[in-house]
Design a protein around this motif. Structure first.
Motif, PDB file in Angstrom:
ATOM      1  N   VAL A 203     -53.061 -34.451  67.363  1.00 18.51           N
ATOM      2  CA  VAL A 203     -53.122 -33.737  68.580  1.00 18.51           C
ATOM      3  C   VAL A 203     -53.961 -34.752  68.882  1.00 18.51           C
ATOM      4  CG1 VAL A 203     -54.123 -31.696  69.764  1.00 18.51           C
ATOM      5  CG2 VAL A 203     -53.031 -30.998  68.013  1.00 18.51           C
ATOM      6  N   ARG A 204     -53.800 -35.730  70.462  1.00 17.74           N
ATOM      7  CA  ARG A 204     -54.213 -36.519  70.939  1.00 17.74           C
ATOM      8  C   ARG A 204     -54.388 -36.308  72.397  1.00 17.74           C
ATOM      9  NH1 ARG A 204     -55.099 -41.225  69.852  1.00 17.74           N
ATOM     10  NH2 ARG A 204     -53.918 -41.546  68.639  1.00 17.74           N
ATOM     11  N   LYS A 205     -55.429 -35.919  72.648  1.00 21.86           N
ATOM     12  CA  LYS A 205     -56.431 -35.715  74.273  1.00 21.86           C
ATOM     13  C   LYS A 205     -57.080 -36.779  74.910  1.00 21.86           C
ATOM     14  CE  LYS A 205     -58.516 -32.270  76.753  1.00 21.86           C
ATOM     15  NZ  LYS A 205     -59.454 -33.228  77.164  1.00 21.86           N
ATOM     16  N   ALA A 206     -55.703 -37.031  76.040  1.00 18.30           N
ATOM     17  CA  ALA A 206     -56.331 -38.630  76.785  1.00 18.30           C
ATOM     18  C   ALA A 206     -56.489 -37.807  77.587  1.00 18.30           C
ATOM     19  CB  ALA A 206     -55.463 -39.177  76.399  1.00 18.30           C
ATOM     20  N   ALA A 207     -57.496 -37.710  78.968  1.00 15.10           N
ATOM     21  CA  ALA A 207     -57.774 -37.078  79.845  1.00 15.10           C
ATOM     22  C   ALA A 207     -57.190 -35.961  80.472  1.00 15.10           C
ATOM     23  CB  ALA A 207     -56.972 -38.224  81.214  1.00 15.10           C
ATOM     24  N   ASP A 208     -55.612 -35.952  80.803  1.00 12.59           N
ATOM     25  CA  ASP A 208     -55.237 -34.355  81.149  1.00 12.59           C
ATOM     26  C   ASP A 208     -54.090 -34.433  80.784  1.00 12.59           C
ATOM     27  OD1 ASP A 208     -53.932 -36.243  82.774  1.00 12.59           O
ATOM     28  OD2 ASP A 208     -54.232 -35.066  84.885  1.00 12.59           O
ATOM     29  N   ARG A 209     -53.719 -35.374  79.401  1.00 13.83           N
ATOM     30  CA  ARG A 209     -52.615 -34.724  79.325  1.00 13.83           C
ATOM     31  C   ARG A 209     -52.407 -35.156  77.751  1.00 13.83           C
ATOM     32  NH1 ARG A 209     -47.771 -36.200  81.897  1.00 13.83           N
ATOM     33  NH2 ARG A 209     -46.948 -36.170  80.094  1.00 13.83           N
ATOM     34  N   ILE A 210     -51.710 -34.377  76.782  1.00 19.07           N
ATOM     35  CA  ILE A 210     -52.058 -34.461  75.282  1.00 19.07           C
ATOM     36  C   ILE A 210     -50.508 -34.442  74.611  1.00 19.07           C
ATOM     37  CG2 ILE A 210     -51.807 -31.911  75.323  1.00 19.07           C
ATOM     38  CD1 ILE A 210     -53.511 -31.096  73.265  1.00 19.07           C
ATOM     39  N   ARG A 211     -50.736 -35.359  73.287  1.00 21.57           N
ATOM     40  CA  ARG A 211     -49.896 -35.799  72.371  1.00 21.57           C
ATOM     41  C   ARG A 211     -49.860 -35.231  71.854  1.00 21.57           C
ATOM     42  NH1 ARG A 211     -48.344 -41.940  72.139  1.00 21.57           N
ATOM     43  NH2 ARG A 211     -47.939 -41.500  74.342  1.00 21.57           N
ATOM     44  N   GLU A 231     -44.987 -34.639  74.302  1.00 26.82           N
ATOM     45  CA  GLU A 231     -46.687 -34.336  75.501  1.00 26.82           C
ATOM     46  C   GLU A 231     -46.177 -33.825  76.337  1.00 26.82           C
ATOM     47  OE1 GLU A 231     -48.101 -38.930  76.997  1.00 26.82           O
ATOM     48  OE2 GLU A 231     -46.611 -38.884  76.179  1.00 26.82           O
ATOM     49  N   GLY A 232     -47.528 -33.426  77.441  1.00 22.71           N
ATOM     50  CA  GLY A 232     -47.139 -33.008  78.788  1.00 22.71           C
ATOM     51  C   GLY A 232     -48.928 -32.776  79.284  1.00 22.71           C
ATOM     52  N   PRO A 233     -48.764 -32.740  80.858  1.00 18.26           N
ATOM     53  CA  PRO A 233     -50.301 -32.004  81.459  1.00 18.26           C
ATOM     54  C   PRO A 233     -51.260 -31.061  80.871  1.00 18.26           C
ATOM     55  CG  PRO A 233     -48.093 -31.234  82.405  1.00 18.26           C
ATOM     56  CD  PRO A 233     -47.879 -31.854  81.405  1.00 18.26           C
ATOM     57  N   LEU A 234     -52.305 -30.846  80.516  1.00 19.99           N
ATOM     58  CA  LEU A 234     -52.970 -30.088  80.018  1.00 19.99           C
ATOM     59  C   LEU A 234     -53.291 -28.897  80.771  1.00 19.99           C
ATOM     60  CD1 LEU A 234     -54.343 -30.395  77.308  1.00 19.99           C
ATOM     61  CD2 LEU A 234     -56.499 -31.238  78.151  1.00 19.99           C
ATOM     62  N   ASP A 235     -52.852 -28.807  82.043  1.00 15.23           N
ATOM     63  CA  ASP A 235     -53.407 -27.850  82.784  1.00 15.23           C
ATOM     64  C   ASP A 235     -53.021 -26.460  82.236  1.00 15.23           C
ATOM     65  OD1 ASP A 235     -52.864 -29.705  84.843  1.00 15.23           O
ATOM     66  OD2 ASP A 235     -50.787 -28.843  85.301  1.00 15.23           O
ATOM     67  N   ASP A 236     -52.299 -25.850  81.228  1.00 14.34           N
ATOM     68  CA  ASP A 236     -52.380 -24.982  80.734  1.00 14.34           C
ATOM     69  C   ASP A 236     -52.140 -24.434  79.280  1.00 14.34           C
ATOM     70  OD1 ASP A 236     -51.743 -22.069  79.691  1.00 14.34           O
ATOM     71  OD2 ASP A 236     -50.968 -21.628  81.426  1.00 14.34           O
ATOM     72  N   ILE A 237     -52.943 -25.619  78.784  1.00 13.34           N
ATOM     73  CA  ILE A 237     -52.442 -26.176  77.098  1.00 13.34           C
ATOM     74  C   ILE A 237     -51.476 -24.934  76.418  1.00 13.34           C
ATOM     75  CG2 ILE A 237     -54.611 -27.033  76.759  1.00 13.34           C
ATOM     76  CD1 ILE A 237     -56.074 -24.814  75.445  1.00 13.34           C
ATOM     77  N   PHE A 238     -52.004 -23.337  76.617  1.00  8.95           N
ATOM     78  CA  PHE A 238     -51.509 -22.314  75.321  1.00  8.95           C
ATOM     79  C   PHE A 238     -49.988 -22.049  75.884  1.00  8.95           C
ATOM     80  CE2 PHE A 238     -55.207 -21.067  76.030  1.00  8.95           C
ATOM     81  CZ  PHE A 238     -56.779 -21.255  74.893  1.00  8.95           C
ATOM     82  N   THR A 239     -49.621 -22.978  77.250  1.00 11.46           N
ATOM     83  CA  THR A 239     -47.758 -22.501  77.680  1.00 11.46           C
ATOM     84  C   THR A 239     -47.555 -23.856  76.552  1.00 11.46           C
ATOM     85  OG1 THR A 239     -48.557 -21.675  79.401  1.00 11.46           O
ATOM     86  CG2 THR A 239     -46.820 -22.523  79.233  1.00 11.46           C
ATOM     87  N   LEU A 240     -47.941 -25.250  76.404  1.00  9.74           N
ATOM     88  CA  LEU A 240     -47.584 -26.123  76.141  1.00  9.74           C
ATOM     89  C   LEU A 240     -48.130 -25.830  74.476  1.00  9.74           C
ATOM     90  CD1 LEU A 240     -46.732 -29.213  76.117  1.00  9.74           C
ATOM     91  CD2 LEU A 240     -49.710 -29.707  75.669  1.00  9.74           C
TER      92      LEU A 240
END
Length: 526
Positions: A203-211, A231-240
């Motif tokens: 898991v790699r988190k950078a700014a407002d995105r996560i991969r 890869e996606g935005p970190l707005d709702d990490i649980f949905t991702l």
């Protein structure tokens, strides 16, 4: 070295391109052009750069380069209009814009094709009884220890989702997490935990995105069965988190099932048990041809003889009888319908909490016994039990096609293809989408999807019939006549008057449309 993108695998060592698990024939310069674009996917490649890399600086015409770019796009399922994967950058060149996963095989034994890659040497007796997997703690590459919770949560979500796959033995979280902080030695983990497969990731988190990346490893060979990146935005990490765990399970479960099928097929025939008979039957059934289904049914019957309480072979045998019916292969229709219906009912009774059983048996009941509402309810329950089961999605798609809901059906089929893009049953999904487009009045789209299904399984009667009808309705009379010739070869007895008995199409306007297309293509009424 292999590159995974979309539904394609580009194998550099073997110089092979596969798409949707099917090999794609490409010329050497087209292959080299694709390799160069994929290897440089982070940047725009100029035309001069392509000429240097592929033609060694030799001067070629603009039209030659364009035709090769078009050939690359066609080979990977792209087009100049869509440019989903290969994008033209005006006055600059070209760029490969698809997500690329690079898989390095650890040694020569890992560099194998699909058939070899899925073979599993015999391990311990416990491992042979049931396919088994350990999900390791995901690495937190964010440089922020406070993100450890998310990496752990990702692995735990996948463990929970995999635990819903009833034919799979999943090592508990506390056991696999005991290896936290240690280098991942797949063979050692396999020995210590008694598993055949290991899933690792990061898991790699950078700014407002996560991969998030994941790799499924066959512990016996150290070879990769599957790898992907999300890869996606970190707005709702649980949905991702939920989406990724679902995609991971949906993607790796078919690969593991294929691996187990291959393992069973390689066992000596005298060393059979109910589970191995079931797997051998599945191997034949997935091939889809008449002889293959004929070989599958006795294996399912043998599995039932060895274990009368084992629901999956009953469900798959019932589904095999459905497959014989839909392709016009039955020798005694009344007898096979009765036997398939009885098997499906037994399977549902024994496997009330088994998503695979409910999906196959429910679909068979809808076709063989006309119990349409019950079939839909059983498929809905299958999806409740395992929302990542691709067959439940595409079989549910078929029932919605017959029920007169083509747009919803296409959503089901597309979801199944996203979950399992290299599924051995991909031709079924393609044929379902073709029929849905036909009923929605999109005849050209129906024809294209029917062609894809026929390429993957030329003997699929429904795909051939859909192709003939859609070609005729779109005005392609000669193409429709040629396809009708193939239809007559596959099913000489098929007539317009028997359509209602062949397919459970509920809406009269859909039956009329299908009949109109087949009539124009040349199918007689009686």
């Amino acid at each position: 070295m292999k590159y995974h993108f979309a539904d394609c695998v580009l194998d550099l060592d073997r110089r092979e391109l596969t798409r949707g698990s099917q090999p794609v024939a490409v010329g050497p310069q087209v292959f080299d052009l694709l390799v160069h674009l994929v290897e440089n996917h982070e940047r725009v490649v100029s035309k001069d750069g392509l000429l240097d890399a592929v033609w060694n600086g030799r001067i070629v015409s603009e039209s030659t380069l364009s035709s090769h770019i078009n050939a690359v796009r066609k080979a990977i399922g792209d087009s100049g209009a869509e440019q989903r994967l290969v994008r033209t950058v005006a006055r600059k060149g070209f760029r490969f814009v698809g997500d690329v996963i690079e898989v390095r095989q650890p040694d020569a034994s890992g560099e194998v094709g699909i058939a070899q890659r899925l073979s599993i040497p015999e391990t311990t007796a416990a491992m042979a009884h049931k396919p088994s997997i350990a999900v390791m703690p995901f690495q937190n590459l964010s440089g922020d220890p406070e993100q450890d919770y998310f990496a752990d949560g990702m692995a735990e979500e996948i463990i929970t989702a995999l635990s819903r796959v009833r034919w799979l033995f999943v090592i508990a979280r506390n056991s696999s997490f005991a290896f936290r902080g240690s280098p991942v030695d797949v063979k050692q983990i396999s020995r210590d935990l008694g598993v055949t497969y290991v899933l690792e990731g990061s898991v790699r988190k950078a700014a407002d995105r996560i991969r998030i990346t994941g790799q499924l490893v066959n512990a016996s060979t150290n070879g990769y069965l599957w790898a992907d990146r999300f890869e996606g935005p970190l707005d709702d990490i649980f949905t991702l988190q939920d989406r990724i765990s679902g995609n991971v399970v949906g993607a790796i479960a078919p690969q593991m099932e294929l691996a187990e099928i291959e393992r069973a097929r390689r066992k000596p025939t005298e060393n059979l048990n109910a589970y191995d008979c079931y797997l051998r039957g599945l191997a034949h059934l997935h091939r889809g041809g008449r002889e293959a289904v004929g070989e599958a049914l006795p294996l399912f019957r043998k599995a039932i003889e060895l274990d009368a309480e084992f629901a999956p072979p009953k469900a798959m045998a019932a589904w095999g009888y459905f497959w014989r019916k839909i392709n016009g292969w039955t020798t005694d229709s009344a007898l096979e319908t009765a036997e398939g219906t009885a098997l499906a009912r037994d399977a549902v009774e024994l496997g009330r909490d088994d998503a695979v059983v409910l999906a196959r048996a429910g679909h068979a009941l809808a076709h063989l016994a006309g119990e349409f509402d019950s079939g839909i309810a059983l498929l809905d329950r299958a999806l409740f039990l395992n929302p990542n089961l691709a067959p439940a999605w595409f079989l549910g798609g078929f029932l919605r096609v017959w029920h007169g809901e083509p747009e919803e059906a296409i959503d089901y089929f597309e979801h199944a293809m996203r979950l399992s893009p290299v599924d051995p049953e991909l031709y079924r999904m393609q044929a379902g989408i073709a029929m849905a487009h036909l009923f929605a009045g999109r005849f050209e789209a129906a024809s294209l999807w029917a062609d894809q299904a026929q390429q993957n399984l030329p003997s699929f009667l429904m795909a051939v019939a859909t192709g003939a009808a859609s070609q005729a309705l779109s005005g392609r009379t000669e193409d429709a006549r040629r396809t009708m010739d193939r239809l007559r070869e596959l099913s000489p007895a098929l007539r317009l008057s028997s359509l209602k008995d062949w397919l459970p199409i509920r809406r009269q306007e859909d039956i009329a449309l299908f009949a109109d297309g087949l009539r124009e293509a040349g199918l007689p009424d009686q």
